[in-house]
Motif scaffolding. Structure first.
Motif, PDB file in Angstrom:
ATOM      1  N   CYS A  12      -4.270  -1.967  -7.203  1.00  0.00           N
ATOM      2  CA  CYS A  12      -3.441  -1.044  -7.973  1.00  0.00           C
ATOM      3  C   CYS A  12      -3.991   0.374  -7.873  1.00  0.00           C
ATOM      4  CB  CYS A  12      -3.399  -1.503  -9.427  1.00  0.00           C
ATOM      5  SG  CYS A  12      -2.680  -0.297 -10.538  1.00  0.00           S
ATOM      6  N   ALA A  13      -5.290   0.516  -8.039  1.00  0.00           N
ATOM      7  CA  ALA A  13      -5.900   1.853  -7.979  1.00  0.00           C
ATOM      8  C   ALA A  13      -5.740   2.465  -6.598  1.00  0.00           C
ATOM      9  CB  ALA A  13      -7.369   1.758  -8.363  1.00  0.00           C
ATOM     10  N   ILE A  14      -5.935   1.672  -5.559  1.00  0.00           N
ATOM     11  CA  ILE A  14      -5.791   2.177  -4.190  1.00  0.00           C
ATOM     12  C   ILE A  14      -4.344   2.596  -3.930  1.00  0.00           C
ATOM     13  CG2 ILE A  14      -5.870   1.499  -1.760  1.00  0.00           C
ATOM     14  CD1 ILE A  14      -8.319  -0.231  -2.484  1.00  0.00           C
ATOM     15  N   SER A  15      -3.399   1.803  -4.401  1.00  0.00           N
ATOM     16  CA  SER A  15      -1.983   2.137  -4.201  1.00  0.00           C
ATOM     17  C   SER A  15      -1.602   3.416  -4.933  1.00  0.00           C
ATOM     18  CB  SER A  15      -1.095   0.989  -4.684  1.00  0.00           C
ATOM     19  OG  SER A  15      -1.303  -0.153  -3.897  1.00  0.00           O
ATOM     20  N   ALA A  19      -0.285   6.888  -3.303  1.00  0.00           N
ATOM     21  CA  ALA A  19       0.969   7.512  -3.733  1.00  0.00           C
ATOM     22  C   ALA A  19       0.720   8.946  -4.178  1.00  0.00           C
ATOM     23  CB  ALA A  19       1.603   6.707  -4.860  1.00  0.00           C
ATOM     24  N   GLY A  20      -0.379   9.179  -4.855  1.00  0.00           N
ATOM     25  CA  GLY A  20      -0.725  10.537  -5.273  1.00  0.00           C
ATOM     26  C   GLY A  20      -0.960  11.449  -4.092  1.00  0.00           C
ATOM     27  N   LYS A  39       8.509  10.803   0.631  1.00  0.00           N
ATOM     28  CA  LYS A  39       9.027  10.329  -0.654  1.00  0.00           C
ATOM     29  C   LYS A  39       9.171   8.811  -0.655  1.00  0.00           C
ATOM     30  CE  LYS A  39      11.664  14.438  -1.859  1.00  0.00           C
ATOM     31  NZ  LYS A  39      13.017  14.992  -2.039  1.00  0.00           N
ATOM     32  N   LYS A  40       9.651   8.264   0.456  1.00  0.00           N
ATOM     33  CA  LYS A  40       9.831   6.817   0.558  1.00  0.00           C
ATOM     34  C   LYS A  40       8.484   6.097   0.512  1.00  0.00           C
ATOM     35  CE  LYS A  40      12.221   3.462   3.441  1.00  0.00           C
ATOM     36  NZ  LYS A  40      13.000   3.254   4.659  1.00  0.00           N
ATOM     37  N   ARG A  41       7.506   6.634   1.235  1.00  0.00           N
ATOM     38  CA  ARG A  41       6.173   6.021   1.235  1.00  0.00           C
ATOM     39  C   ARG A  41       5.528   6.092  -0.141  1.00  0.00           C
ATOM     40  NH1 ARG A  41       3.436   8.324   6.808  1.00  0.00           N
ATOM     41  NH2 ARG A  41       4.828   7.234   8.245  1.00  0.00           N
ATOM     42  N   LEU A  45       4.475   2.855  -2.414  1.00  0.00           N
ATOM     43  CA  LEU A  45       3.108   2.640  -2.888  1.00  0.00           C
ATOM     44  C   LEU A  45       3.035   2.605  -4.410  1.00  0.00           C
ATOM     45  CD1 LEU A  45       0.901   4.729  -0.459  1.00  0.00           C
ATOM     46  CD2 LEU A  45       0.855   2.277  -0.805  1.00  0.00           C
ATOM     47  N   ALA A  46       3.797   3.464  -5.076  1.00  0.00           N
ATOM     48  CA  ALA A  46       3.793   3.469  -6.539  1.00  0.00           C
ATOM     49  C   ALA A  46       4.377   2.166  -7.091  1.00  0.00           C
ATOM     50  CB  ALA A  46       4.564   4.666  -7.061  1.00  0.00           C
ATOM     51  N   ALA A  47       5.441   1.683  -6.472  1.00  0.00           N
ATOM     52  CA  ALA A  47       6.033   0.413  -6.915  1.00  0.00           C
ATOM     53  C   ALA A  47       5.068  -0.749  -6.670  1.00  0.00           C
ATOM     54  CB  ALA A  47       7.349   0.165  -6.193  1.00  0.00           C
ATOM     55  N   GLY A  48       4.425  -0.751  -5.523  1.00  0.00           N
ATOM     56  CA  GLY A  48       3.437  -1.792  -5.233  1.00  0.00           C
ATOM     57  C   GLY A  48       2.258  -1.736  -6.182  1.00  0.00           C
ATOM     58  N   GLY A  49       1.829  -0.529  -6.525  1.00  0.00           N
ATOM     59  CA  GLY A  49       0.743  -0.384  -7.493  1.00  0.00           C
ATOM     60  C   GLY A  49       1.149  -0.878  -8.869  1.00  0.00           C
TER      61      GLY A  49
END
Length: 63
Positions: A12-15, A19-20, A39-41, A45-49
């Motif tokens: 989660c932290a890595i994702s 995203a940041g 934006k898509k990436r 990543l934010a959704a996966g996190g």
């Protein structure tokens, strides 16, 4: 189960860090790859996190 929760929190932290980074890249002018792809990436990543965070909380809660 505790180690699985820790692994999901680390993912989660890595994702969220990834995203940041993509969100910060969106602020720069003339960046490659195109902003739509960034934006898509970042969203992916934010959704996966978020999913990893939810799974980590579930594992730590039902331990």
């Amino acid at each position: 189960m505790k180690s699985a929760a820790v692994i999901f929190f680390i993912l989660c932290a890595i994702s969220f860090l990834g995203a940041g980074k993509y969100f910060m890249d969106l602020q720069r002018p003339g960046v490659y790859p195109p902003k739509q792809m960034l934006k898509k990436r970042a969203g992916t990543l934010a959704a996966g996190g978020g999913v990893c965070l939810l799974i980590g909380f579930l594992f730590s809660f039902f331990q």
